[in-house]
Design a protein around this motif. Sequence first.
Motif, PDB file in Angstrom:
ATOM      1  N   GLU A  69      32.357   9.885  42.368  1.00 22.22           N
ATOM      2  CA  GLU A  69      33.428  10.088  41.394  1.00 22.22           C
ATOM      3  C   GLU A  69      33.361  11.492  40.803  1.00 22.22           C
ATOM      4  OE1 GLU A  69      35.221   8.005  37.317  1.00 22.22           O
ATOM      5  OE2 GLU A  69      33.154   7.621  37.927  1.00 22.22           O
ATOM      6  N   ASP A 118      38.793  13.321  41.039  1.00 16.06           N
ATOM      7  CA  ASP A 118      40.201  13.036  40.717  1.00 16.06           C
ATOM      8  C   ASP A 118      40.719  14.123  39.772  1.00 16.06           C
ATOM      9  OD1 ASP A 118      42.592  12.137  39.568  1.00 16.06           O
ATOM     10  OD2 ASP A 118      41.981  10.041  39.679  1.00 16.06           O
ATOM     11  N   ALA A 129      38.923  14.972  46.362  1.00 15.05           N
ATOM     12  CA  ALA A 129      39.962  14.085  45.831  1.00 15.05           C
ATOM     13  C   ALA A 129      40.499  13.148  46.902  1.00 15.05           C
ATOM     14  CB  ALA A 129      41.099  14.912  45.238  1.00 15.05           C
TER      15      ALA A 129
END
Length: 279
Positions: free
Chosen positions: A89, A107, A219
């Motif tokens: 992440e 992200d 991403a």
Amino acid sequence: MTTQRQSMIIIGAGMGGLSTGSYAQMNGYKSVILELHDIPGGCCTSWERRDYIFDWCISWLLGSGSGNGMNQIWQELGALDDKEIRDFEIFNSVIDEELGEVHFYADPDKLEAHLLSISPADKKLIKQFCDGIREFVKMIDAYPFLVPVGIMSRWQKLKMMWPFIKKFNLIRKSMATLMSDFAAKFSHPLLQKAFNVIFYEQHPSFPLLPFYFNLACAAKKNAGVPEGGSLGLAQSMEARYKKLGVTSYTTPEYTRSWSKTTKPSVSSSATAKKCMPIS
């Protein structure tokens, strides 16, 4: 009339040597790789000390995700055979004992929200950076990894360039702007420091483009870490090379042969360097 060469000697069993050897075998050449070390990989390696593993190379692997040209190359080379890919992440975290922490989320939406929570005053620069990542996410699959630009036909070049023409200004600016100069524009001292070390160390001559590119890959879950790390990747490529029908190689100075069923055996002259054909 010249006879086309049918054999190839490759010096070094690093990533380049292993890749060259496998593609040589796939295209009908007889090849041998000469390697000084007793393991493959070159700089793509790792080692153990007590209870710790030190990985020298892969922090993330572009092309780890499926459905793109980079991944096709890794698959052809056997690099990712039977390997779990871990996508994180957070691409990188930068911690300063006095100023605090910055987490570079894969992200871009999470990244933008996090950076704004640290420094609302830098909203314009933060949005510019995260928007750049978003645009590269859209473009990244159009990059020609399978056909080198130098051997493309005019039609292939036009087809390749079309997705980038609409983003010409973004690409031009990202190539012309150094990350060190971009980071210096932040008002918050933590962001000034953190942006310079997104890639773990400061690269004074790096423009924005590789940061956009790599974070866009993260991403898209295309910049993960393969199971086994650097040495595991090299060993999988070595295994693929061996499966392509490689035979042993001999010189007057030394002989070392690898096969699927036998261990390496060496005989060398007293003056010869320890050099191992990986075959």
